[in-house]
Design a protein around this motif. Structure first.
Motif, mmCIF file in Angstrom:
data_model
loop_
_atom_site.group_PDB
_atom_site.id
_atom_site.type_symbol
_atom_site.label_atom_id
_atom_site.label_comp_id
_atom_site.label_asym_id
_atom_site.label_seq_id
_atom_site.Cartn_x
_atom_site.Cartn_y
_atom_site.Cartn_z
ATOM 1 N N PHE A 1 0.917 -1.316 0.032
ATOM 2 C CA PHE A 1 0.000 0.043 0.048
ATOM 3 C C PHE A 1 0.892 1.373 -0.299
ATOM 4 C CE2 PHE A 1 -2.456 3.106 2.590
ATOM 5 C CZ PHE A 1 -3.398 3.535 1.519
ATOM 6 N N VAL A 2 1.983 1.371 0.878
ATOM 7 C CA VAL A 2 2.763 2.573 0.888
ATOM 8 C C VAL A 2 3.526 2.519 -0.281
ATOM 9 C CG1 VAL A 2 2.468 2.576 3.263
ATOM 10 C CG2 VAL A 2 4.421 1.325 2.458
ATOM 11 N N GLN A 3 3.915 1.245 -1.026
ATOM 12 C CA GLN A 3 4.985 1.302 -2.391
ATOM 13 C C GLN A 3 4.342 2.027 -3.570
ATOM 14 O OE1 GLN A 3 6.300 -2.607 -2.708
ATOM 15 N NE2 GLN A 3 6.549 -2.945 -0.578
ATOM 16 N N ASN A 4 2.957 2.146 -3.427
ATOM 17 C CA ASN A 4 2.212 2.790 -4.555
ATOM 18 C C ASN A 4 2.649 1.919 -6.054
ATOM 19 O OD1 ASN A 4 0.870 4.520 -5.904
ATOM 20 N ND2 ASN A 4 2.598 5.744 -6.696
ATOM 21 N N LEU A 5 2.322 0.502 -5.607
ATOM 22 C CA LEU A 5 2.636 -0.565 -6.844
ATOM 23 C C LEU A 5 1.092 -0.694 -7.574
ATOM 24 C CD1 LEU A 5 4.267 -2.932 -8.125
ATOM 25 C CD2 LEU A 5 3.040 -4.267 -6.379
#
Length: 507
Positions: free
Chosen positions: A259-263
């Protein structure tokens, strides 16, 4: 964390899936230049071949070539319909018919306003069908959604997204009215209530469904009777969101690792797996395996069946160390067979109980907050509350709080806790006794009574015949005595000396 692909046998034939193994009886009007069928029309028929070399026989493809719909072999020899993610050979949707088909026997898939999977003979009958749907065509969307459509309507007459099996994919909604997600082994379910989502065990065909995990929407208001229920949806940005129906207002988020990696650009799924855990994965174009991204239950001992029935899970080291409640020397499951019926229907011919009792200290339940309980009870009162109730399989008492937790379902994995005040009482079904000790069924009793009557009749007949033979011998003896008396004196005394051959006068 990397996971292997799906069924290796399926993966081995992915390259050849462009040529369908199923026998097409009616060619449909939607076919790409490479021969892949992308639309089915009324009158379509495909036959499953029992000797098909591949475990997946596609009959319909998504336009992007990422998914296919067709006959799937499940396990060693079961037949199902499925939508398969071709790159990984993972079934993202299955029909899961109530009566499982046999892969080794012919089967037919037809479309005539609705999809129907049927066996080859009348005995097999209809195995699965789309209900309450009248359509003109069938298509498999690029999202993996299998859709039955009407020409004049934009809304699907039926779609697989409304009838999930064990998996949710991107943009697929789970609502309060949706069927629950059911694990492949049919033992666990994910359900959505008005303000929360929860995981349940499934016993007795769904008649007992104890909860073992719950997540409540943070901003939902359970006390607000006018607030609409929530629905859930898997988002491509790496989370499972809970929203209010109607307004779409977001009320909670289950965040994944990415979620925080913007994948973005990955295909995602969330699956209820056979160990009872809810996990999320993603797949990228260059991937060779699914990558795990989320799991609802992180500690192995908190899974409801990590050590099997009557197992005892000892926490430590990030792995489940298993022992048995019924045998302290056993160190790995299975400790006991899984129960499929309750104790209420059992009975002994001599009126005795049909279970043994096990009492242990330092035992608890990982999901005790979800169980019915009695407060201010002693350990003895807790045991008695269960012992006299045939629907209760066990009870766990906490001496510190005085709470008594009752198990109104078959005993699964318990958890070890280093506290002597936590004690457990468990019922273990006894093995079946021999027919001489156990009560017989009504049919067996009827046969036994009939045999008893026959034997009694034979005994009476034998006694009668024996009595007649005895009477005959007695008459012969008396007749012999008279002969002796007649031949030893009077006018007949010389007959014996003459050697008369008349047997009537032989002594």
């Amino acid at each position: 964390m990397r996971l292997d692909k799906g069924d290796p046998a399926i993966a081995g034939v992915v390259a050849a899936l462009c040529v369908a193994s199923a026998v097409m009886v009616a060619v449909v009007d939607g076919a790409k230049g490479d021969g892949r069928v992308t639309q089915l029309s009324n009158g379509f028929t495909a036959r499953h071949s029992p000797d098909a070399p591949a475990p997946f026989e596609p009959v319909l493809y998504a336009a992007n070539g990422a998914f296919a719909f067709g006959f799937l072999r499940v396990g060693a020899a079961s037949l199902d319909l499925a939508v398969v993610h071709l790159a990984s050979s993972f079934p993202v949707w299955r029909a899961t018919p109530a009566r499982v088909g046999d892969w080794s026997r012919p089967a037919t898939l037809t479309f005539d306003t609705g999809l129907v999977l049927a066996g080859a003979d009348d005995a097999a009958g209809v195995l699965w069908q789309t209900l309450n749907a009248i359509g003109d065509t069938v298509v498999l969307l690029n999202s993996s959604n299998l859709v039955v459509r009407r020409f004049a309507e934009t809304r699907p007459a039926w779609q697989s997204f409304d009838n999930p099996s064990d998996t949710l994919v991107l943009d697929q909604n789970l609502t309060v009215s949706s069927p629950p997600l059911i694990s492949g082994n049919r033992r666990f379910a994910l359900r959505l209530a008005k303000t929360y989502m929860s995981l349940h065990m499934e016993f007795y065909g769904g008649r007992a469904t104890p909860m073992y995990w719950q997540h409540t929407a943070l901003e939902a208001q359970p006390e607000n009777a006018t607030q609409p229920p929530v629905y859930g949806c898997l988002d491509g940005r790496g989370f499972f969101g809970l929203y209010l129906q109607g307004s779409g207002e977001k009320v909670d988020v289950l965040s994944f690792d990415t979620f925080v990696q913007n994948l973005t650009g990955a295909f995602r799924r969330m699956t209820l797996e056979d160990d009872g855990n809810l996990r999320a994965y993603y797949w990228t174009d260059d991937a060779k395996a699914w990558t795990a991204d989320y799991k609802a239950i992180t500690a192995p001992c908190e899974l409801p069946t990590s050590c099997g029935a009557y197992g005892l899970c000892v926490p430590g080291g990030g792995e489940a160390k298993c022992q048995c409640l019924t045998n302290s020397t056993a160190t790995s499951p299975p400790c006991s067979a899984e129960e499929t019926t309750d104790l209420c229907g059992d009975g002994d011919s001599d009126g005795g109980q049909v279970f043994d009792e096990v009492r242990l200290k330092r035992v608890s339940v990982a999901y005790k907050e979800r169980l019915p309980f009695e407060a201010n009870a002693t350990a003895e009162q807790c045991e008695q509350a269960c012992a006299g109730n045939c629907s209760c399989w066990g009870a766990v008492h906490s001496g510190a709080s005085g709470y008594c937790y009752l198990l109104d379902f078959p005993v699964e994995t318990m958890v070890y806790e280093a506290d002597d005040r936590k004690v457990g009482y468990f019922k273990v079904r006894r093995p079946p006794r021999s027919s001489t000790r156990r009560g017989m069924s009504p049919g067996a009793k009827a046969v036994t009574a009939a045999l008893s009557l026959i034997l009694a009749s034979l005994a009476v007949a034998g006694a009668y015949v024996g009595h007649r033979l005895w009477q005959r011998r007695q008459r012969r003896r008396r007749a012999g005595g008279m002969e002796q008396e007649l031949t030893s004196s009077g006018p007949y005394k010389d007959l014996k000396s003459m050697g008369s051959s008349n047997s009537s006068f032989k002594s």
